[in-house]
Each structure stands twice: as structure tokens, then as C-alpha cells.
Design a protein around this motif. Sequence first.
Motif, PDB file in Angstrom:
ATOM      1  N   SER A  93       0.825  -1.216   0.000  1.00  0.00           N
ATOM      2  CA  SER A  93       0.000   0.000   0.000  1.00  0.00           C
ATOM      3  C   SER A  93       0.854   1.258   0.000  1.00  0.00           C
ATOM      4  O   SER A  93       0.485   2.265  -0.615  1.00  0.00           O
ATOM      5  CB  SER A  93      -0.927   0.006   1.226  1.00  0.00           C
ATOM      6  OG  SER A  93      -1.968  -0.935   1.065  1.00  0.00           O
ATOM      7  N   GLY A 153      -4.311   1.667   1.978  1.00  0.00           N
ATOM      8  CA  GLY A 153      -5.052   1.345   0.757  1.00  0.00           C
ATOM      9  C   GLY A 153      -6.327   2.159   0.665  1.00  0.00           C
ATOM     10  O   GLY A 153      -6.691   2.663  -0.408  1.00  0.00           O
ATOM     11  N   GLY A 262      -0.296  -2.815  -3.825  1.00  0.00           N
ATOM     12  CA  GLY A 262      -1.257  -3.636  -3.097  1.00  0.00           C
ATOM     13  C   GLY A 262      -0.689  -4.972  -2.673  1.00  0.00           C
ATOM     14  O   GLY A 262       0.523  -5.143  -2.484  1.00  0.00           O
TER      15      GLY A 262
END
Length: 341
Positions: A93, A153, A262
Motif C-alpha cells: 500500500s 489502501g 497492493g
Amino acid sequence: MTVNGNTSTATAPGATDTPIIRLGLGRRLLARQELTLIAVLLLVGVLATLRNPSFGESDNLLQVVRAAVVTFIVACPLTLVTIGGGFDFSVGSVFTLGGVSAAYFMTHGVIWPLAILIALAVGAAVGALNAVVIDRLKVPPIITTLGTFYVMGGVVILFTHGIDIAPLPLQFDSLGTGSTLGLPNVIIAGILVGIAYHLVLERTRYGYNVRSLGGNRLAATENGIPVRRLDAWLYIGAGALAAFAGIVYAARTGSGQVGAGGASVTLTAISAVLIGGTSLFGGIGTITGTALGAILFAEIDNALAVAGIDALYSNMIIGSILIFAVAADSIRRGRMFSLKR
């Protein structure tokens, strides 16, 4: 605070013989694991070339190395964190946050060098936050960084409204797409980061302290190593370099991509670290091993693509290798401790 709750017996401040023997043996075992990785890399390369000769062409091999660079940049500080007995799930993230932050500021009138510095500071701040929560609130590293992964995120989505940020200045884009003396700038960046982290780990007091911290936290404290400060710098470095990798990716693609990074970056970087020989239990690891792990991942992906094989098999192969690497680490540590006794 360690990821595994290592509570091995402390070594008295004056008793240094045992750790020295342990470290020497660990390095010999690591050298063998790195040689094994090189053999696997060569084997995969030969098989892929036999399947499709275009795999062995210089342009394609350069693509393999270029693809490995982003993972490697994230994995370098992650190697030190893991050697120090910690863990960081948040890097994926932070990778995304670094790329979109730099892109946002560049598209809002900030000159690109300053935008890069701001994005690096953002990544470092996330690392500092991780360190504070782990140290002050006594939350285990896995839980802390996993929580930060989800929080950051969400921040990226709120910040960008789920929309990629483009276009970016041409000078910035050239950093990711250009080359110097025939070598892509992205690869040069990876080489410089790798050399810097290798020298820090192998040639400085800081690197020695990181190994000591991961090998035996209590003994490190009794020997006067500033454990809290060392932990803080490890997580700050992981945050800053994850952001830097995101910036490099943004320069390669010409945009700050919300979908970049991610879980895929986090898991790939962690897997490269572990496959490269860094112990999940701390104290053992090298940057060269991590580099080989990152290249192996990129090579497998490329070999399957060149051979026209479904990318699903890449995940299966990498997962199998990861299980084998962690099992080998467990066996290795068992042998080390049996030899100590």
C-alpha cells in the motif's frame, strides 16, 4: 518486537563466542542457498530457451531484470526488517501511496524533484507510524503492518477517488523509460539501491546491530544496542523505499496508478526475501540472495509468458518454491542450534 516471538536465551554482554560461531555458519549456509538459486535460475533459463529461443535473447533478458527491479527495491529494506526480527506487510500500500502522491503533486504545480521528495517523506512517515505502534502500543509487527496496509489502501482510494493520475511531466517519465550508457535508468536505480543496502548490511556497525537484534533481542539490549531506535529506522527505511519503488513504477508507466502495488507487491517482495535465504525468524539474510529471489520471480513469469503458458502456473510454482524455502530455513536453523549445543 519480533514476528515470531523469539525468546532464545540471552547472551551476557561479554560472551561473544557463540554469536560469532552462529553467524559464520549462517553465512556458509546462505552461500550454499544462493548457489542453489543461481542453479535454479540457469535451469529455468535453459528450459525456457529450449521451449522458445527468444527467451535467451538479450532484449528479453533485459526485460526480466527490469521487471525484477521494482520488487527488489521494495525487498531490500524488507530484508533488513526481517533480519532484525520484524515484519512489514504494509509495503504494497505504501508503494501505491508513493506513486500516486508524487503524481498528485506533479499535476498540481509542484516541480517533479520536490514531488519525489514529498512522496518519499510520506512513505517514511508511514514507516515511522508502524514503528511507534509496534514499540509504544506493543502491537505485533504482523498485525500493525497488516492494519496499516488496509488503512493506506483506503487512503489512496479516498485521495484519488479511484482514478489514476496522469499525465506526468516528460522529464519525470524519462527517468523510468530512458537509459544511461545503454542501461535502462530503472535498472541503474535498482543497482544503486542494492549496492547501498549490501554495504550497509555487510560493512557497517548498523548492519551488524541489525543481525544481532534479529538473532537475540534481549542480548542485543544487554550489549547496549539501541533497540528502539534501530527498529524505528528499519521501518522508516521500509516505508521510504516502498514509496520510492512506487515512484519508479509511476515513471515507467507515465501515471500514478491506483491499481498498482497492493497485495501483489507485498507478497512478491516478502516471497523474494524469504526465497533469497533471509530467515523468517531473524538474524540471517543477504541482499544478494534477495536479488536472486526477485530475479527468479521475474524469470518464471517471463518464461511462462514466452512459452504461452497460463500465468496461473506462475503462482503455483512460486508458492511451491516459497514453501520449500521456509522449510529449508527451518531445517537450517535446527542444524545451527544443534551444532551450537
